[in-house]
Scaffold this active site. Structure first.
Site, mmCIF file in Angstrom:
data_model
loop_
_atom_site.group_PDB
_atom_site.id
_atom_site.type_symbol
_atom_site.label_atom_id
_atom_site.label_comp_id
_atom_site.label_asym_id
_atom_site.label_seq_id
_atom_site.Cartn_x
_atom_site.Cartn_y
_atom_site.Cartn_z
ATOM 1 C CE LYS A 37 -42.691 -11.885 -25.449
ATOM 2 N NZ LYS A 37 -42.064 -12.960 -26.088
ATOM 3 C CG ASP B 95 -42.920 7.138 -6.477
ATOM 4 O OD1 ASP B 95 -42.622 6.289 -5.613
ATOM 5 O OD2 ASP B 95 -42.194 8.108 -6.753
ATOM 6 C CG HIS C 237 -38.119 -11.909 -26.482
ATOM 7 N ND1 HIS C 237 -38.438 -11.277 -25.292
ATOM 8 C CD2 HIS C 237 -38.428 -13.217 -26.304
ATOM 9 C CE1 HIS C 237 -38.911 -12.170 -24.444
ATOM 10 N NE2 HIS C 237 -38.918 -13.352 -25.024
ATOM 11 C CE LYS D 37 -40.938 -11.216 -20.130
ATOM 12 N NZ LYS D 37 -41.712 -12.290 -20.774
ATOM 13 C CG ASP E 41 -57.241 -1.319 -39.969
ATOM 14 O OD1 ASP E 41 -56.538 -2.034 -40.705
ATOM 15 O OD2 ASP E 41 -58.470 -1.465 -39.857
#
Length: 495
Positions: free
Chosen positions: A415, A239, A413, A234, A420
């Protein structure tokens, strides 16, 4: 005479029987040898062997369709040539010394070195990075950037689903094309099949927008290429200066899979400005050339704008593409290294939790050596197979002290991984075998504590909308559920 006729028929049937029997054993033997001689994990090999011996003929056919990472010969050859060319482009990019990071935190240092060694390019700077976790804000931001575009708009998506905000994106893309902006879209053939057949695509193409159907689903190629190999990235590039990536497809959650009764999809997208867009565009240009044969590479980030990025407080980022022919196995190495780098806290969000044995052991080991480990997954997901396979890992994780949060506010959904509070990984990679070893994916790694704090705030909000799974409660589940879990656990290497 009649006796001789029936005798001949009987002999013919015996011959046919032996031909079929020999053909069957040849097929099973051939597939068994291919499974054993392919470099794969032992659980994966055992799962495939079980399939072909339990359902012999059908199992062998399934293996030939899905069991090996096959690409068309022309595509393989073209991919190798293009990625060799990409390495030359990366070398040219190294002349722009101002855009590269030179120092990293102690947590991220080994990861950035790994990526530089595997990919040939080190970390790059980003002037601005924003996390967008509201779909309306994501779409409004994308539309605003498209309206201001002057040179190019380039996108890759697995799913492009019409309706709601997506229709507005189509409108502004058409307007951009009409004012002379070059617009290029790469959409996965399976994930975007309905949109690719729609009237909207015809109108967009008439306006000058180039739309490419990636990894075309073709019944004639069923034995030449894996049909479940998908373009899962995705990306939005504007530009050669603004970039977006994350877990969100080009969808309006209010209009997507409304009948599944699992709630709206919950995602995040990262909006970036600066040199990181040039690194992302190398990936896009390679994907575009692989699909079309057209070379669209042009000069990277304008160094005249580098007066801002010379400051020490800029974001240090690494773009990590993964997939067949692209530093194969690198994302698995990155995730393992990130998990082992954790000293205090590790927070992970994933819709699909079907990890490799190595990643599972790394997570459990992190918890056992004193790291606070949190895994946030959706309580309801859109895949029954993955649902049961995921549950098969809960016991081992809970016994190791990992805290599992089941999100109840929709289909989570996102991910993401936070190490830390300093090192963040966000992108398209699920913790399953398809994302780790098969699909074309992209991950953004950010070495910045302020960014980590923003990501942690979002993850903490997910936790507030989740139910914690306790070991005592989990141990009381019915035995019939345990049997189903163990069954799907055996096939988890294939999911």
């Amino acid at each position: 005479m009649l006796i001789n006729f029936f005798s001949s028929i009987e002999v013919l049937f015996v011959i046919i029987k032996w031909i079929l029997l020999l053909g069957y054993w040849w097929l099973i033997t051939e597939v068994t040898i291919r499974i054993l001689f392919k470099r794969r994990t032992v659980p994966s090999a055992m799962a495939w062997l079980l399939i072909i011996y339990v359902v012999p003929f059908i199992g062998a056919i399934i293996y030939l369709l899905l069991g090996e990472l096959n690409l068309e010969k022309k595509r393989i050859k073209r991919s190798k040539i293009i990625w060799i060319s990409a390495l030359k482009k990366i070398k040219k990019l190294k002349n722009y010394k101002e855009i590269f990071t030179t120092k990293n935190s102690h947590i991220a240092r080994s990861l950035f070195r790994l990526c530089k060694h595997r990919q040939g390019i080190g970390g790059v700077k980003s002037e601005k990075i924003n996390i967008l976790n509201d779909p309306d804000n994501v779409m409004q931001s994308v539309i605003n950037d498209i309206n201001l575009a002057k040179i190019s708009i380039e996108m890759i998506f697995y799913i492009w689903h019409p309706g709601g905000w997506t229709n507005y994106v189509v409108e502004v893309l058409i307007k951009a094309a009409n004012r002379g902006v070059k617009c290029r879209l790469i959409l996965d053939s399976a994930g975007s099949k309905n949109f690719l057949k729609s009237i909207q695509v015809k109108i967009m193409r008439k306006s000058g927008i180039k739309i490419v159907e990636a990894l075309n689903l073709n019944i004639l190629q069923i034995f030449l290429r894996r049909m479940d190999l998908r373009q899962h990235r995705k990306m939005i590039l504007i530009d050669n200066y603004i970039g977006y990536t994350g877990s969100m497809n080009m969808i309006d959650p209010k209009f997507f899979k409304k009948n599944r009764k699992i709630g709206e999809w919950i995602d995040i997208m990262i909006r970036m400005e600066g040199p990181v867009a040039s690194a992302m565009r190398i990936i896009f240009s390679c994907d575009w050339e692989i699909e079309t044969g057209e070379n669209i590479f042009y000069a990277p980030y304008d160094t005249k704008k580098c007066n801002i990025i010379k400051k020490d407080n800029n974001y240090k980022t690494q773009v990590i593409p993964s997939g067949p022919g692209v530093s194969e196995g690198v994302i698995h190495q990155v995730l393992l290294t990130a998990i082992y780098s954790a000293k205090k806290i590790l927070i992970m969000t994933t819709p699909y939790l079907v990890p490799s044995d190595d990643i599972l052991h790394a997570i459990c080991t992190a918890s056992q050596r004193g790291v606070s480990v949190y895994i946030i997954i959706p309580k309801f997901i859109d895949s029954i197979l993955v649902k049961w396979a995921s549950r098969s890992f809960f016991s081992e994780l809970l016994h190791a002290g990992v805290l599992i949060y089941q999100f109840e506010g929709g289909l989570l959904h996102t991910k993401s991984i936070l190490v830390d509070d300093q090192l963040s990984l966000v992108g398209t990679v699920n913790l399953d075998m398809r994302s780790l070893w098969l699909n074309f994916e992209i991950t953004l790694m950010v070495d910045n504590r302020n960014f980590g704090k923003k990501l942690k705030k979002i993850q903490t909000n997910y936790m507030s909308l989740s139910k914690v799974l306790h070991l005592k409660e989990w141990s009381k589940r019915p035995y019939w559920k345990r049997i189903i879990e163990r069954f799907f656990y055996f096939f988890s290497p294939l999911l």
